[in-house]
Write a protein that holds these residues in place. Structure first.
Motif, PDB file in Angstrom:
ATOM      1  N   UNK A   1      51.403-100.244 -29.169  1.00  0.00           N
ATOM      2  CA  UNK A   1      50.302-100.812 -28.015  1.00  0.00           C
ATOM      3  C   UNK A   1      50.368-102.476 -28.246  1.00  0.00           C
ATOM      4  N   UNK A   2      49.760-102.791 -27.241  1.00  0.00           N
ATOM      5  CA  UNK A   2      49.477-104.356 -27.015  1.00  0.00           C
ATOM      6  C   UNK A   2      48.252-104.561 -27.245  1.00  0.00           C
ATOM      7  N   UNK A   3      47.339-103.831 -27.823  1.00  0.00           N
ATOM      8  CA  UNK A   3      45.846-103.830 -28.108  1.00  0.00           C
ATOM      9  C   UNK A   3      45.637-105.379 -28.910  1.00  0.00           C
ATOM     10  N   UNK A   4      44.693-106.005 -28.427  1.00  0.00           N
ATOM     11  CA  UNK A   4      44.266-107.503 -28.832  1.00  0.00           C
ATOM     12  C   UNK A   4      43.039-107.891 -28.252  1.00  0.00           C
ATOM     13  N   UNK A   5      42.401-108.933 -28.551  1.00  0.00           N
ATOM     14  CA  UNK A   5      41.406-109.776 -28.153  1.00  0.00           C
ATOM     15  C   UNK A   5      41.726-110.997 -27.893  1.00  0.00           C
TER      16      UNK A   5
ATOM     17  N   UNK B   1      30.955-113.876 -26.725  1.00  0.00           N
ATOM     18  CA  UNK B   1      30.271-113.385 -25.673  1.00  0.00           C
ATOM     19  C   UNK B   1      28.938-113.575 -26.141  1.00  0.00           C
ATOM     20  N   UNK B   2      28.548-113.765 -27.181  1.00  0.00           N
ATOM     21  CA  UNK B   2      27.063-114.230 -27.415  1.00  0.00           C
ATOM     22  C   UNK B   2      26.687-115.391 -26.761  1.00  0.00           C
ATOM     23  N   UNK B   3      27.968-116.171 -26.966  1.00  0.00           N
ATOM     24  CA  UNK B   3      27.596-117.652 -26.362  1.00  0.00           C
ATOM     25  C   UNK B   3      27.737-118.039 -24.867  1.00  0.00           C
ATOM     26  N   UNK B   4      27.815-116.763 -24.072  1.00  0.00           N
ATOM     27  CA  UNK B   4      27.999-116.674 -22.804  1.00  0.00           C
ATOM     28  C   UNK B   4      29.164-116.461 -22.118  1.00  0.00           C
ATOM     29  N   UNK B   5      30.310-116.035 -22.990  1.00  0.00           N
ATOM     30  CA  UNK B   5      31.492-115.849 -22.293  1.00  0.00           C
ATOM     31  C   UNK B   5      31.433-114.418 -21.610  1.00  0.00           C
TER      32      UNK B   5
ATOM     33  N   UNK C   1      27.037-104.944 -31.280  1.00  0.00           N
ATOM     34  CA  UNK C   1      27.874-105.546 -32.326  1.00  0.00           C
ATOM     35  C   UNK C   1      29.141-105.852 -31.893  1.00  0.00           C
ATOM     36  N   UNK C   2      30.079-106.278 -32.819  1.00  0.00           N
ATOM     37  CA  UNK C   2      31.506-106.336 -32.696  1.00  0.00           C
ATOM     38  C   UNK C   2      32.386-105.274 -32.164  1.00  0.00           C
ATOM     39  N   UNK C   3      33.434-105.687 -31.252  1.00  0.00           N
ATOM     40  CA  UNK C   3      34.175-104.709 -30.896  1.00  0.00           C
ATOM     41  C   UNK C   3      35.174-104.015 -31.933  1.00  0.00           C
ATOM     42  N   UNK C   4      35.766-102.891 -31.730  1.00  0.00           N
ATOM     43  CA  UNK C   4      36.732-102.151 -32.543  1.00  0.00           C
ATOM     44  C   UNK C   4      38.149-102.386 -31.910  1.00  0.00           C
TER      45      UNK C   4
ATOM     46  N   UNK D   1      44.720-113.243 -30.036  1.00  0.00           N
ATOM     47  CA  UNK D   1      44.733-112.391 -31.191  1.00  0.00           C
ATOM     48  C   UNK D   1      43.357-112.594 -31.965  1.00  0.00           C
ATOM     49  N   UNK D   2      42.230-112.634 -31.444  1.00  0.00           N
ATOM     50  CA  UNK D   2      41.044-113.336 -32.069  1.00  0.00           C
ATOM     51  C   UNK D   2      40.277-111.940 -32.713  1.00  0.00           C
ATOM     52  N   UNK D   3      39.579-112.167 -34.081  1.00  0.00           N
ATOM     53  CA  UNK D   3      38.829-111.355 -34.585  1.00  0.00           C
ATOM     54  C   UNK D   3      37.696-110.690 -33.629  1.00  0.00           C
ATOM     55  N   UNK D   4      37.438-109.413 -34.106  1.00  0.00           N
ATOM     56  CA  UNK D   4      36.250-109.100 -33.341  1.00  0.00           C
ATOM     57  C   UNK D   4      34.922-109.697 -33.481  1.00  0.00           C
ATOM     58  N   UNK D   5      34.720-110.462 -34.737  1.00  0.00           N
ATOM     59  CA  UNK D   5      33.706-111.076 -35.009  1.00  0.00           C
ATOM     60  C   UNK D   5      33.887-112.483 -34.000  1.00  0.00           C
ATOM     61  N   UNK D   6      35.232-112.937 -33.847  1.00  0.00           N
ATOM     62  CA  UNK D   6      35.125-114.264 -32.810  1.00  0.00           C
ATOM     63  C   UNK D   6      34.855-113.685 -31.325  1.00  0.00           C
ATOM     64  N   UNK D   7      35.397-112.761 -30.933  1.00  0.00           N
ATOM     65  CA  UNK D   7      34.796-112.288 -29.579  1.00  0.00           C
ATOM     66  C   UNK D   7      33.464-111.874 -29.597  1.00  0.00           C
TER      67      UNK D   7
END
Length: 138
Positions: free
Chosen positions: A109-113, A63-67, A99-102, A53-59
């Protein structure tokens, strides 16, 4: 009518389609969360969740770091057989540029990152259910 080509009948068209060689459909690219809670990618590598359950900024930072980014559109963890979307490096670059995901959260719902890693340093961002990100997760 001379010089005019006759249209094929439906039966002739059907015969032509049936006799033509077909390219097999690609196998769906699946992923799953196994019984021990590991995310298993299509190559059989097991990833352990490092952050839930990370923040959109962390995701976005991961991703910017290569994930690699993976989307489980239904949120069942792969048990229903729904194809997961595994984005390649070019597609991840497009996501990062957008940019960051929404994350659209609803009580039912089970929505998360979340962020996952295997023992060899491969990192995944798993977007589950109702996540919108750029033009690819929409």
């Amino acid at each position: 009518m001379r010089g005019r080509r006759r249209e094929a009948t439906f039966a002739e068209t059907l015969d032509a389609v049936r006799s033509s060689p077909r390219t097999p459909a690609p196998e769906p690219v699946r992923g799953r969360i196994d019984a021990s809670g590991h995310l298993v990618d299509p190559d059989g590598r097991e990833h352990r969740r490092t952050a839930h359950d990370v923040s959109p900024a962390a995701a976005l930072a991961a991703a910017a770091g290569g994930a690699r980014v993976v989307w489980d559109p239904c949120g069942c963890g792969g048990s229903c057989g729904t194809t997961w979307f595994w984005f390649d490096a070019e597609e991840v670059a497009s996501l990062v540029a957008s940019g960051a995901p929404r994350v659209r959260r609803r009580a039912t719902r089970l929505t998360h990152l979340s962020i996952w890693a295997d023992g060899d340093g491969h990192v995944l961002v798993l977007a589950v259910d109702d996540v919108r990100w750029g033009d690819l997760l929409a």
